[in-house]
Design an enzyme around this catalytic site. Structure first.
Site, PDB file in Angstrom:
ATOM      1  N   PHE A  40       0.806  -1.224   0.000  1.00 35.59           N
ATOM      2  CA  PHE A  40       0.000   0.000   0.000  1.00 35.59           C
ATOM      3  C   PHE A  40       0.832   1.263   0.000  1.00 35.59           C
ATOM      4  O   PHE A  40       0.346   2.327  -0.386  1.00 35.59           O
ATOM      5  CB  PHE A  40      -0.928   0.025   1.230  1.00 35.59           C
ATOM      6  CG  PHE A  40      -0.204   0.230   2.541  1.00 35.59           C
ATOM      7  CD1 PHE A  40       0.143   1.499   2.985  1.00 35.59           C
ATOM      8  CD2 PHE A  40       0.152  -0.851   3.338  1.00 35.59           C
ATOM      9  CE1 PHE A  40       0.820   1.692   4.186  1.00 35.59           C
ATOM     10  CE2 PHE A  40       0.824  -0.676   4.534  1.00 35.59           C
ATOM     11  CZ  PHE A  40       1.161   0.596   4.959  1.00 35.59           C
ATOM     12  N   LYS A  90      -1.300  -8.172  -8.401  1.00 35.20           N
ATOM     13  CA  LYS A  90      -2.203  -8.086  -7.259  1.00 35.20           C
ATOM     14  C   LYS A  90      -1.784  -6.879  -6.427  1.00 35.20           C
ATOM     15  O   LYS A  90      -0.848  -6.940  -5.641  1.00 35.20           O
ATOM     16  CB  LYS A  90      -2.164  -9.336  -6.376  1.00 35.20           C
ATOM     17  CG  LYS A  90      -3.330  -9.327  -5.336  1.00 35.20           C
ATOM     18  CD  LYS A  90      -2.965  -9.974  -4.008  1.00 35.20           C
ATOM     19  CE  LYS A  90      -2.280  -9.032  -3.063  1.00 35.20           C
ATOM     20  NZ  LYS A  90      -3.160  -7.965  -2.500  1.00 35.20           N
ATOM     21  N   GLU A 106      -4.935  -4.458  -1.333  1.00 36.40           N
ATOM     22  CA  GLU A 106      -6.374  -4.238  -1.236  1.00 36.40           C
ATOM     23  C   GLU A 106      -6.693  -2.911  -0.543  1.00 36.40           C
ATOM     24  O   GLU A 106      -7.834  -2.445  -0.579  1.00 36.40           O
ATOM     25  CB  GLU A 106      -7.051  -5.397  -0.502  1.00 36.40           C
ATOM     26  CG  GLU A 106      -6.594  -5.626   0.921  1.00 36.40           C
ATOM     27  CD  GLU A 106      -5.383  -6.533   1.040  1.00 36.40           C
ATOM     28  OE1 GLU A 106      -5.221  -7.162   2.101  1.00 36.40           O
ATOM     29  OE2 GLU A 106      -4.570  -6.598   0.086  1.00 36.40           O
ATOM     30  N   ARG A 107      -5.684  -2.279   0.057  1.00 34.54           N
ATOM     31  CA  ARG A 107      -5.894  -0.978   0.692  1.00 34.54           C
ATOM     32  C   ARG A 107      -5.769   0.177  -0.299  1.00 34.54           C
ATOM     33  O   ARG A 107      -6.282   1.266  -0.042  1.00 34.54           O
ATOM     34  CB  ARG A 107      -4.890  -0.796   1.829  1.00 34.54           C
ATOM     35  CG  ARG A 107      -5.059  -1.801   2.956  1.00 34.54           C
ATOM     36  CD  ARG A 107      -3.923  -1.699   3.945  1.00 34.54           C
ATOM     37  NE  ARG A 107      -4.093  -2.593   5.080  1.00 34.54           N
ATOM     38  CZ  ARG A 107      -3.208  -2.744   6.054  1.00 34.54           C
ATOM     39  NH1 ARG A 107      -2.085  -2.044   6.033  1.00 34.54           N
ATOM     40  NH2 ARG A 107      -3.431  -3.582   7.045  1.00 34.54           N
ATOM     41  N   SER A 137       5.817  -6.810   3.925  1.00 35.18           N
ATOM     42  CA  SER A 137       6.376  -7.033   5.255  1.00 35.18           C
ATOM     43  C   SER A 137       7.258  -8.273   5.282  1.00 35.18           C
ATOM     44  O   SER A 137       7.147  -9.165   4.430  1.00 35.18           O
ATOM     45  CB  SER A 137       5.252  -7.177   6.280  1.00 35.18           C
ATOM     46  OG  SER A 137       4.530  -8.376   6.037  1.00 35.18           O
ATOM     47  N   CYS A 154      10.057   1.438   3.359  1.00 34.95           N
ATOM     48  CA  CYS A 154      11.116   0.514   3.772  1.00 34.95           C
ATOM     49  C   CYS A 154      12.491   1.161   3.762  1.00 34.95           C
ATOM     50  O   CYS A 154      13.477   0.511   4.121  1.00 34.95           O
ATOM     51  CB  CYS A 154      11.113  -0.735   2.899  1.00 34.95           C
ATOM     52  SG  CYS A 154      11.469  -0.406   1.171  1.00 34.95           S
ATOM     53  N   GLU A 188      10.302  -3.522  12.966  1.00 32.23           N
ATOM     54  CA  GLU A 188       9.884  -2.531  11.984  1.00 32.23           C
ATOM     55  C   GLU A 188       8.512  -2.000  12.400  1.00 32.23           C
ATOM     56  O   GLU A 188       7.522  -2.728  12.364  1.00 32.23           O
ATOM     57  CB  GLU A 188       9.803  -3.136  10.587  1.00 32.23           C
ATOM     58  CG  GLU A 188       9.404  -2.102   9.538  1.00 32.23           C
ATOM     59  CD  GLU A 188       9.274  -2.682   8.143  1.00 32.23           C
ATOM     60  OE1 GLU A 188       9.690  -2.003   7.193  1.00 32.23           O
ATOM     61  OE2 GLU A 188       8.752  -3.807   8.013  1.00 32.23           O
TER      62      GLU A 188
END
Length: 488
Positions: free
Chosen positions: A155, A179, A182-183, A232, A287, A387
């Site tokens: 996202f 893909k 979804e956010r 992640s 990141c 993190e």
């Protein structure tokens, strides 16, 4: 009378058509600055994945045979369309991600740069030849696409990361199933619309929205030859293990805990400016964010004072507002998770010198956490180890560069590291001994341009070939060697 309109339902993009998912399950897409539902995204199934992969596989038959210069011309046109729609794309990023408009505008630039790099396909796809490996014998290496590629994106960079992946993959002659998070599905849909406008044939780029089922569908499908992932650390490890178990190439870019080392001879004004931007830009949801500052004791008080002073000047709010620097985090549960880490830092004995929790209650319905700074942090604390992916900065005081490097190298993450100094000898020691893949000297975010690899180490990356640069070309191609004998 006010007419209430329902949020749009995001569709999948398969074989050049916008189609509804087989699934009836939906997830709300929020504007994180307001809490408003702006769309509904389907949680697609493996049946949807099968349709997309089939379309991509069929398109591969002709796209892989399309002349490389023709593929490049489509990408050049695509690049121009991205430029023409720059402001619209930046606004859409801000609405669904929350970052400030200025940062979103910069993200669009990075995406455009990725397409520009991919448009160099005729050069990137070149092989090699040696005319005389023996008397009358020559050898040549030729590059070929590998097939259907799956891309799974996060996202936090809804434009840049997809543009890391599919433009270079299709430039090399592959077809792609994306893909998106979804956010943040709306930006990905707009990218597909513009790709179609640029003349990309049906089925070359496909989008399947969803979550776990879509990820597993891509990882398990026999026709998907490679997977590119950014997200992640736990999910990256899962994607790498499951993908390689199914005999796929995998590059999985994972979490980070980036260290910035500030030495006694550093320009503190410059260091402060760079650290503030690196730690709190994009609400810390990147990141390459500066998460830990390791500073020599003699200047620690000065640096901490400067950082707090600058953090107090940061304007927090809706990223569409002109003066805003720090927008919300992505969701309410991420806000609560961040507050939990701040609570943990206090409980474990760190000194909270700037409390971002105080900024959460005055911004309305959005998911806001203000810039947070801890001093006297130790490596035993969760705020040092994990993190957090939020605007939380930890400061560690050390006696020397040796100690700073030793502490940084104990982290299991190794995406980026920076040093602030005027000493060439210190820079050389840092470069040679720090265990991290992307280094900065007097810069806060040492993320490389698209023509260099995004080269995280340790638990920040799983795989052999990184995203972008020549690593990306290697990842998306396979080789044929031709040895010939020609005699009179």
């Amino acid at each position: 009378m006010t007419v209430q309109t329902a949020p749009q339902i995001v569709k999948n993009y398969i074989g050049g058509e916008w189609v509804e998912s087989i699934s009836t399950k939906m997830e709300a897409v929020y504007n994180p600055a307001t809490g408003e539902v702006i769309a509904q995204v389907p949680l697609s199934t493996k049946v949807d994945v099968e349709q997309a992969v089939s379309a991509a596989n069929e398109a591969f038959k002709s796209w892989s045979k399309t002349a490389v210069p023709k593929r490049a011309r489509i990408l050049f046109k695509y690049q121009q369309l991205l430029v023409d729609n720059w402001e619209e794309l930046a606004k859409l990023i801000t609405i669904e991600n929350g970052k400030s408009y200025n940062e979103a505008y910069g993200e669009v630039l990075r995406g455009i740069e990725c397409v520009e790099f991919a448009a160099g396909a005729p050069t990137l796809m070149m092989g090699k030849q040696l005319p005389d490996i023996a008397t009358g014998i020559e050898s040549g290496m030729y590059r070929y696409p590998i097939g259907v590629i799956g891309g799974i994106t996060p996202f936090n960079f809804p434009m840049m990361v997809p543009c890391w992946m599919f433009p270079l993959a299709i430039a090399c002659g592959n077809t792609f199933v994306l893909k998106p998070s979804e956010r943040t599905p709306l930006l990905a849909a707009r990218l597909a619309e513009l790709a179609e406008e640029a003349g990309l044939p049906k089925g070359v780029l496909n989008i399947v929205n969803g979550a776990h089922d879509v990820v597993n569908g891509l990882l398990e499908h026999k026709l998907v030859k490679a997977i590119s992932f950014v997200g992640s650390q736990p999910v990256a490890e899962y994607v790498y293990k499951k993908g390689t178990e199914n005999l796929k190439r995998v590059q999985a870019l994972a979490g980070a805990k980036n260290h910035s080392i500030v030495l006694n001879d550093a320009n503190l004004e410059l260091a402060t400016k760079q650290i503030i931007s690196a730690a709190f830009g994009s609400a810390g949801e990147r990141c390459m964010a500066a998460s830990v500052v390791t500073v020599e004791e003699e200047i620690a008080d000065q640096l901490v004072g400067r950082l707090v002073e600058e953090a107090n000047k940061i304007v927090i709010g809706n990223g569409l507002d002109e003066d805003v620097f720090l927008g919300p985090v992505i969701r309410d549960n991420h806000k609560e998770r961040t507050i939990g880490y701040i609570d943990s830092g206090v409980e474990q004995g760190a000194t909270l010198v700037r409390d971002g929790r105080e900024d959460t209650a005055v911004k309305g319905a959005g998911y806001f956490v203000g810039p947070t700074i801890f001093d006297h942090v130790t490596k035993e604390m969760k705020i040092w180890q994990d993190e957090i992916f939020a605007p939380v900065l930890s400061i560690v005081r050390v006696k020397s560069l040796d100690e700073a490097i030793e502490i940084a190298n104990e982290s299991r993450f190794a995406n980026g590291a920076c040093i602030y100094t005027d000493s060439g000898a210190s820079v050389r020691q840092f470069r040679e001994t720090i265990e991290s893949g992307m280094l900065g000297v007097n810069v806060g975010v040492p993320a490389p341009m698209a023509f260099f690899p995004f080269s995280g180490w340790k638990d920040s990356f799983y795989g052999d070939l990184h995203a972008n640069g020549t690593d990306g070309v290697e990842f998306y191609t396979r080789k044929k060697m031709l040895t010939s004998r020609w005699e009179k």
